[in-house]
Design a protein around this motif. Structure first.
Motif, PDB file in Angstrom:
ATOM      1  N   TYR A 149      29.376  38.540  39.044  1.00  0.00           N
ATOM      2  CA  TYR A 149      30.543  38.584  37.864  1.00  0.00           C
ATOM      3  C   TYR A 149      31.623  37.566  38.054  1.00  0.00           C
ATOM      4  CZ  TYR A 149      28.212  43.310  37.344  1.00  0.00           C
ATOM      5  OH  TYR A 149      27.562  44.233  37.015  1.00  0.00           O
ATOM      6  N   ALA A 150      31.826  37.217  39.434  1.00  0.00           N
ATOM      7  CA  ALA A 150      32.619  35.819  39.644  1.00  0.00           C
ATOM      8  C   ALA A 150      32.157  34.792  38.944  1.00  0.00           C
ATOM      9  CB  ALA A 150      33.066  35.808  40.869  1.00  0.00           C
ATOM     10  N   ARG A 151      31.045  34.531  39.251  1.00  0.00           N
ATOM     11  CA  ARG A 151      30.354  33.101  38.709  1.00  0.00           C
ATOM     12  C   ARG A 151      30.192  33.277  37.150  1.00  0.00           C
ATOM     13  NH1 ARG A 151      26.568  33.535  42.830  1.00  0.00           N
ATOM     14  NH2 ARG A 151      25.076  34.665  41.644  1.00  0.00           N
ATOM     15  N   GLY A 152      30.307  34.136  36.442  1.00  0.00           N
ATOM     16  CA  GLY A 152      30.285  34.445  35.106  1.00  0.00           C
ATOM     17  C   GLY A 152      31.934  34.380  34.781  1.00  0.00           C
ATOM     18  N   GLY A 153      32.871  34.383  35.615  1.00  0.00           N
ATOM     19  CA  GLY A 153      34.235  33.949  34.982  1.00  0.00           C
ATOM     20  C   GLY A 153      34.706  35.507  34.484  1.00  0.00           C
ATOM     21  N   ILE A 154      34.089  36.594  35.005  1.00  0.00           N
ATOM     22  CA  ILE A 154      34.652  37.795  34.525  1.00  0.00           C
ATOM     23  C   ILE A 154      35.975  38.045  35.215  1.00  0.00           C
ATOM     24  CG2 ILE A 154      34.250  40.405  34.110  1.00  0.00           C
ATOM     25  CD1 ILE A 154      31.340  39.704  33.883  1.00  0.00           C
ATOM     26  N   PRO A 155      37.148  38.127  34.390  1.00  0.00           N
ATOM     27  CA  PRO A 155      38.434  38.347  35.034  1.00  0.00           C
ATOM     28  C   PRO A 155      38.607  39.417  35.948  1.00  0.00           C
ATOM     29  CG  PRO A 155      38.859  38.068  32.864  1.00  0.00           C
ATOM     30  CD  PRO A 155      37.334  38.225  32.965  1.00  0.00           C
ATOM     31  N   LEU A 156      37.996  40.615  35.743  1.00  0.00           N
ATOM     32  CA  LEU A 156      38.292  41.762  36.706  1.00  0.00           C
ATOM     33  C   LEU A 156      37.064  42.460  36.848  1.00  0.00           C
ATOM     34  CD1 LEU A 156      41.465  43.095  34.807  1.00  0.00           C
ATOM     35  CD2 LEU A 156      41.342  41.721  36.871  1.00  0.00           C
ATOM     36  N   TYR A 157      36.859  43.036  38.125  1.00  0.00           N
ATOM     37  CA  TYR A 157      35.716  43.656  38.555  1.00  0.00           C
ATOM     38  C   TYR A 157      36.031  45.132  39.401  1.00  0.00           C
ATOM     39  CZ  TYR A 157      31.728  45.216  41.296  1.00  0.00           C
ATOM     40  OH  TYR A 157      30.173  45.709  41.895  1.00  0.00           O
ATOM     41  N   ASN A 172      32.376  54.892  50.596  1.00  0.00           N
ATOM     42  CA  ASN A 172      33.800  54.801  51.384  1.00  0.00           C
ATOM     43  C   ASN A 172      34.864  55.374  50.620  1.00  0.00           C
ATOM     44  OD1 ASN A 172      32.546  52.653  53.330  1.00  0.00           O
ATOM     45  ND2 ASN A 172      32.634  51.249  51.699  1.00  0.00           N
ATOM     46  N   GLU A 173      34.665  56.245  49.619  1.00  0.00           N
ATOM     47  CA  GLU A 173      35.493  56.679  48.520  1.00  0.00           C
ATOM     48  C   GLU A 173      36.887  55.971  48.489  1.00  0.00           C
ATOM     49  OE1 GLU A 173      36.535  60.593  50.512  1.00  0.00           O
ATOM     50  OE2 GLU A 173      34.443  61.362  50.017  1.00  0.00           O
ATOM     51  N   THR A 174      36.530  54.938  47.931  1.00  0.00           N
ATOM     52  CA  THR A 174      37.608  53.871  47.385  1.00  0.00           C
ATOM     53  C   THR A 174      37.331  53.157  45.943  1.00  0.00           C
ATOM     54  OG1 THR A 174      36.307  51.779  48.374  1.00  0.00           O
ATOM     55  CG2 THR A 174      37.846  53.028  49.757  1.00  0.00           C
ATOM     56  N   VAL A 175      38.458  52.698  45.460  1.00  0.00           N
ATOM     57  CA  VAL A 175      38.445  51.892  44.367  1.00  0.00           C
ATOM     58  C   VAL A 175      39.033  50.651  44.695  1.00  0.00           C
ATOM     59  CG1 VAL A 175      39.089  51.744  41.793  1.00  0.00           C
ATOM     60  CG2 VAL A 175      38.824  54.120  42.968  1.00  0.00           C
ATOM     61  N   THR A 176      38.286  49.547  44.142  1.00  0.00           N
ATOM     62  CA  THR A 176      38.583  48.222  44.379  1.00  0.00           C
ATOM     63  C   THR A 176      38.709  47.598  43.207  1.00  0.00           C
ATOM     64  OG1 THR A 176      37.447  48.431  46.836  1.00  0.00           O
ATOM     65  CG2 THR A 176      38.045  46.110  45.836  1.00  0.00           C
ATOM     66  N   LEU A 177      39.695  46.897  42.970  1.00  0.00           N
ATOM     67  CA  LEU A 177      39.749  46.138  41.921  1.00  0.00           C
ATOM     68  C   LEU A 177      39.713  44.354  42.279  1.00  0.00           C
ATOM     69  CD1 LEU A 177      40.421  45.534  38.698  1.00  0.00           C
ATOM     70  CD2 LEU A 177      42.647  45.505  39.176  1.00  0.00           C
ATOM     71  N   PHE A 178      38.867  43.625  41.898  1.00  0.00           N
ATOM     72  CA  PHE A 178      38.803  42.382  42.108  1.00  0.00           C
ATOM     73  C   PHE A 178      39.226  41.529  41.106  1.00  0.00           C
ATOM     74  CE2 PHE A 178      35.290  44.468  44.652  1.00  0.00           C
ATOM     75  CZ  PHE A 178      35.439  43.894  45.882  1.00  0.00           C
ATOM     76  N   ALA A 179      40.056  40.414  41.272  1.00  0.00           N
ATOM     77  CA  ALA A 179      40.692  39.742  40.113  1.00  0.00           C
ATOM     78  C   ALA A 179      40.538  37.974  40.704  1.00  0.00           C
ATOM     79  CB  ALA A 179      41.917  39.908  40.093  1.00  0.00           C
ATOM     80  N   GLU A 180      40.769  37.291  39.704  1.00  0.00           N
ATOM     81  CA  GLU A 180      40.990  35.793  40.138  1.00  0.00           C
ATOM     82  C   GLU A 180      39.432  35.132  40.350  1.00  0.00           C
ATOM     83  OE1 GLU A 180      44.378  34.907  42.478  1.00  0.00           O
ATOM     84  OE2 GLU A 180      45.438  36.484  41.498  1.00  0.00           O
ATOM     85  N   PRO A 181      38.434  35.019  39.609  1.00  0.00           N
ATOM     86  CA  PRO A 181      37.328  34.676  40.015  1.00  0.00           C
ATOM     87  C   PRO A 181      37.364  33.168  39.901  1.00  0.00           C
ATOM     88  CG  PRO A 181      37.310  35.254  37.547  1.00  0.00           C
ATOM     89  CD  PRO A 181      38.564  35.820  38.185  1.00  0.00           C
ATOM     90  N   GLU A 182      36.764  32.741  41.143  1.00  0.00           N
ATOM     91  CA  GLU A 182      36.722  31.101  41.545  1.00  0.00           C
ATOM     92  C   GLU A 182      35.394  31.096  41.993  1.00  0.00           C
ATOM     93  OE1 GLU A 182      39.018  28.258  44.301  1.00  0.00           O
ATOM     94  OE2 GLU A 182      40.226  29.328  42.824  1.00  0.00           O
ATOM     95  N   GLY A 183      34.440  30.257  41.469  1.00  0.00           N
ATOM     96  CA  GLY A 183      33.134  29.969  42.043  1.00  0.00           C
ATOM     97  C   GLY A 183      32.307  31.067  42.172  1.00  0.00           C
ATOM     98  N   ASP A 184      32.041  31.467  43.402  1.00  0.00           N
ATOM     99  CA  ASP A 184      31.038  32.421  43.697  1.00  0.00           C
ATOM    100  C   ASP A 184      31.759  33.828  44.133  1.00  0.00           C
ATOM    101  OD1 ASP A 184      28.751  31.078  43.225  1.00  0.00           O
ATOM    102  OD2 ASP A 184      28.286  30.942  45.267  1.00  0.00           O
ATOM    103  N   ASP A 185      33.082  33.664  44.093  1.00  0.00           N
ATOM    104  CA  ASP A 185      33.744  35.152  44.504  1.00  0.00           C
ATOM    105  C   ASP A 185      35.087  35.305  43.748  1.00  0.00           C
ATOM    106  OD1 ASP A 185      33.904  37.447  45.841  1.00  0.00           O
ATOM    107  OD2 ASP A 185      33.747  36.691  47.736  1.00  0.00           O
ATOM    108  N   TYR A 186      35.734  36.454  44.116  1.00  0.00           N
ATOM    109  CA  TYR A 186      37.018  36.597  43.697  1.00  0.00           C
ATOM    110  C   TYR A 186      37.783  36.270  44.677  1.00  0.00           C
ATOM    111  CZ  TYR A 186      34.993  38.995  39.392  1.00  0.00           C
ATOM    112  OH  TYR A 186      34.401  39.226  38.280  1.00  0.00           O
TER     113      TYR A 186
END
Length: 192
Positions: free
Chosen positions: A135-143, A150-164
């Motif tokens: 998703y980061a490589r695809g430039g999707i802004p939010l994952y 783990n009973e968690t919610v994680t928001l990944f932002a700011e894609p750059e290259g291979d990761d957020y």
């Protein structure tokens, strides 16, 4: 007349051709992630409940009217030695006015996608790592990742290259801020 000689397909081309020719049983879905063909069974009720709660909140609270699609395939630029990835997020959100889901193609580019959501599957590392990189490589802004184990919610932002470059993790029950174009607080109280 002589037949034209065809160059043999590369290993990557053979894998992609085989993947695109797959016929999966009803309800199952097939993805090509980092050079591996992955077939997953239909999701559980809890899995669908979490996705429904997120979609309802986006529909009611988002600053911008969003279109949503479940099981819409995304073509993601290749990374490393694998062929082009073909991933199917649990939910894809895009601005309604973009009409991204109007064509009849099975696979679409990532252009215009605002956020993807995944609920971890039986192999959670694929959602936590491989799909995050796709998703980061695809430039999707939010994952947005709902991690059952783990009973968690994680928001990944700011894609750059291979990761957020940024992430925010909250335990189930704690709210998490979704930035623009959503611009609201996602409640997770009923995820536990």
């Amino acid at each position: 007349m002589s037949a034209m000689a065809h160059e043999p397909l590369s290993q990557e081309e053979t894998l992609l051709e085989g993947f695109l020719a797959l016929e999966t049983p009803q309800g199952f879905r097939a993805e090509l992630i980092e050079g591996e063909i992955v077939v997953t069974p239909p999701p559980s009720g809890r899995h669908e409940r979490w996705l429904s709660r997120i979609a309802l909140q986006v529909a009611r609270k988002s600053e911008v009217v969003m279109d949503a699609s479940g099981n819409r395939g995304l073509e993601v630029p290749r990374g490393g030695l694998c062929p082009k990835n073909h991933v199917i997020p649990d939910v894809v959100f895009a601005r309604l006015e973009l009409d991204l889901f109007d064509d009849d193609e099975s696979w679409m580019p990532c252009d215009g996608v605002a956020m993807v959501v995944e609920v971890t599957s039986g192999q959670p590392e694929r959602d936590r790592t491989a799909k995050r990189h796709c998703y980061a490589r695809g430039g999707i802004p939010l994952y947005l990742l709902i991690d059952r184990e783990n009973e968690t919610v994680t928001l990944f932002a700011e894609p750059e290259g291979d990761d957020y470059q940024a992430d925010c993790r909250r335990p189930f029950g704690k709210p998490i801020e979704l930035p623009a174009p959503f611009s609201f607080t996602l409640e997770t109280g009923d995820f536990a």
